[in-house]
Design a protein around this motif. Structure first.
Motif, short mmCIF file in Angstrom:
data_model
loop_
_atom_site.label_atom_id
_atom_site.label_comp_id
_atom_site.label_asym_id
_atom_site.label_seq_id
_atom_site.Cartn_x
_atom_site.Cartn_y
_atom_site.Cartn_z
N VAL A 272 72.59 -7.73 97.07
CA VAL A 272 71.87 -6.74 97.86
C VAL A 272 72.84 -5.71 98.44
CG1 VAL A 272 71.93 -8.07 100.01
CG2 VAL A 272 70.09 -6.44 99.63
N GLU A 273 74.08 -6.10 98.73
CA GLU A 273 75.07 -5.13 99.15
C GLU A 273 75.39 -4.16 98.02
OE1 GLU A 273 78.41 -7.27 100.64
OE2 GLU A 273 77.50 -7.58 102.61
N ALA A 274 75.37 -4.67 96.78
CA ALA A 274 75.56 -3.78 95.63
C ALA A 274 74.40 -2.80 95.51
CB ALA A 274 75.71 -4.60 94.35
N ASP A 275 73.18 -3.23 95.83
CA ASP A 275 72.03 -2.32 95.80
C ASP A 275 72.17 -1.23 96.86
OD1 ASP A 275 70.70 -3.40 93.66
OD2 ASP A 275 69.56 -4.82 94.87
N VAL A 276 72.70 -1.58 98.01
CA VAL A 276 72.94 -0.57 99.04
C VAL A 276 73.96 0.45 98.55
CG1 VAL A 276 73.87 -0.19 101.36
CG2 VAL A 276 72.31 -2.10 100.94
N ALA A 277 75.02 -0.02 97.89
CA ALA A 277 76.03 0.89 97.35
C ALA A 277 75.43 1.78 96.26
CB ALA A 277 77.22 0.10 96.81
N ARG A 278 74.58 1.21 95.40
CA ARG A 278 73.94 2.02 94.35
C ARG A 278 73.04 3.07 94.97
NH1 ARG A 278 70.52 0.33 90.42
NH2 ARG A 278 69.66 -1.36 91.68
N TRP A 279 72.33 2.71 96.03
CA TRP A 279 71.46 3.68 96.72
C TRP A 279 72.28 4.85 97.21
CZ3 TRP A 279 66.13 2.51 98.23
CH2 TRP A 279 65.52 3.54 98.95
N LYS A 280 73.42 4.58 97.87
CA LYS A 280 74.23 5.66 98.42
C LYS A 280 74.83 6.53 97.31
CE LYS A 280 73.69 4.47 102.74
NZ LYS A 280 74.79 4.06 103.61
N CYS A 281 75.21 5.92 96.18
CA CYS A 281 75.83 6.68 95.09
C CYS A 281 74.81 7.50 94.31
CB CYS A 281 76.57 5.73 94.15
SG CYS A 281 78.04 4.96 94.86
N VAL A 282 73.65 6.94 94.02
CA VAL A 282 72.66 7.59 93.16
C VAL A 282 71.74 8.49 93.97
CG1 VAL A 282 70.79 7.24 91.50
CG2 VAL A 282 72.77 5.71 91.48
N ILE A 283 71.15 7.95 95.02
CA ILE A 283 70.15 8.68 95.81
C ILE A 283 70.81 9.52 96.89
CG2 ILE A 283 68.05 8.48 97.15
CD1 ILE A 283 67.79 7.61 94.23
N GLY A 284 71.83 8.99 97.53
CA GLY A 284 72.48 9.69 98.62
C GLY A 284 72.42 8.88 99.90
N ASP A 285 73.12 9.35 100.92
CA ASP A 285 73.19 8.62 102.18
C ASP A 285 72.31 9.23 103.26
OD1 ASP A 285 74.54 10.95 102.53
OD2 ASP A 285 76.29 10.08 103.50
N GLY A 286 71.35 10.07 102.87
CA GLY A 286 70.48 10.69 103.86
C GLY A 286 69.06 10.84 103.36
N LEU A 287 68.19 11.28 104.26
CA LEU A 287 66.79 11.53 103.96
C LEU A 287 66.55 13.04 103.97
CD1 LEU A 287 65.18 8.81 106.24
CD2 LEU A 287 65.21 8.77 103.74
N ARG A 288 65.81 13.54 102.97
CA ARG A 288 65.54 14.97 102.87
C ARG A 288 64.22 15.35 103.55
NH1 ARG A 288 67.43 13.02 98.08
NH2 ARG A 288 69.42 13.85 97.37
N SER A 289 63.32 14.39 103.71
CA SER A 289 62.01 14.68 104.30
C SER A 289 62.08 14.63 105.82
CB SER A 289 60.97 13.68 103.78
OG SER A 289 60.91 13.70 102.37
#
Length: 321
Positions: A272-289
């Motif tokens: 699950v820590e790897a999923d958090v890292a994938r989220w930050k790398c692919v999606i980004g570390d912020g919200l656009r909405s």
């Protein structure tokens, strides 16, 4: 995690090395994650326009499929709404499809109430791994604070993720305010997970009585794997009727922290820590909405995107050192 127990002598521990055994298909899957190959099936073309409304209100022009498609491309390529409108229009033009392009205001308005189907949830037994991270919101940045000396605090929201250890899919996600603690979101995560939960694994922040109670109330036979605090003591009924936490303390006393991690399977929480890292790398570390409803849709779209990318290929490796 395991290496925290060896912090004082970590420089003497050699780093593990692994060799990927399916490099060719995995390499092709990594390239496919950035591919812009887009096709529209006949069913998708037919379902692009919304069905006529049977009740009162204005007739919607675009179906949920059209809005979800646009928002998915926006999440993958980190686009603004106007750029997303331009990308969808160019794709439809290149494909020669006579379909209407949803404008940016329609995408923003429909994202408030869009229901996104979850990907990768099979409904079988789930070994739940949970973790949380912060996602920043739009606000004063470092340059503004340095240039004008503003003291406005950056705001953020907490993203709580639950991953299935067997499949690697993100099976549940919850977005909360920054003041919400991890243990309070165990119930919502369990409610959103499809299939029976056979085990629940979290870090030391979940070492609370209400966390054990939430899991046992829904799944009495589920194993709760949470490391007790360093100053934890057994309960009063540990001798007659030991709880799961008492069993963890007994195992730690006999084998140590490292031995307990290996015996309990706590080391799988790295997934699950790897999923958090994938989220930050692919999606980004912020919200656009900006609103809660659109932010919830943004998180659901991102979860679906990451699960789809897993289907394109994942590595198979063996340890060589």
């Amino acid at each position: 995690m395991p290496f925290k127990a060896n912090r004082d002598r970590r420089h003497h521990i050699p780093k593990q090395r692994h060799r990927v055994t399916n490099w060719a298909p995995y390499d092709a899957g990594l390239r496919a994650r950035g591919s812009l190959t887009v096709w529209f099936t006949a069913e998708a073309i037919e379902a692009w326009e919304a069905a006529p409304r049977t009740g009162r209100g204005a007739q919607p022009r675009y179906s949920s499929l059209a809005i979800e498609t646009a928002l998915t491309l926006r999440a993958v390529f980190r686009l603004a709404l106007r750029k997303t409108e331009g990308l969808i229009g160019s794709i439809l033009q290149l494909l020669g499809l006579d379909l209407a392009v949803p404008d940016y205001s329609t995408l923003s308005r429909r994202a408030e109430t869009l229901e996104v189907p979850r990907q990768g949830c099979g409904g079988g037994p789930v070994h739940l791994l949970v973790d949380s991270t912060g996602l920043r919101l739009c606000g004063a940045g470092e340059w503004l604070m340095e240039k004008h000396g503003t003291k406005r605090r950056r705001t953020w929201k907490m993203l709580h993720l639950a991953t299935d250890a067997s499949t690697g899919y993100i099976v549940a996600s919850v977005l909360t305010d920054s003041d919400a603690d991890d243990g309070s979101q165990v119930g919502p995560l369990l409610d959103r997970a499809d299939g029976p939960v056979t085990s629940f694994t979290g870090d030391g922040a979940y070492d609370r009585d209400d966390v054990y109670a939430e899991v046992i109330a829904r799944y009495p036979d589920a194993a709760v794997v949470v490391p007790p605090r360093s100053n934890a003591v057994p309960s009063a009924a540990a001798e007659a009727a030991p709880t799961q936490r008492d069993c963890h303390l007994q195992c730690i006393a006999e084998r140590g922290r490292m031995g307990w991690q290996r015996a309990s399977g706590y080391n799988r929480r790295a997934l699950v820590e790897a999923d958090v890292a994938r989220w930050k790398c692919v999606i980004g570390d912020g919200l656009r909405s900006q609103t809660d409803g659109r932010q919830a849709t943004e998180v659901a779209i991102a979860t679906s995107v990451l699960n789809r990318m897993l289907d394109l290929g994942r590595p198979e490796y063996v340890r060589v050192v």
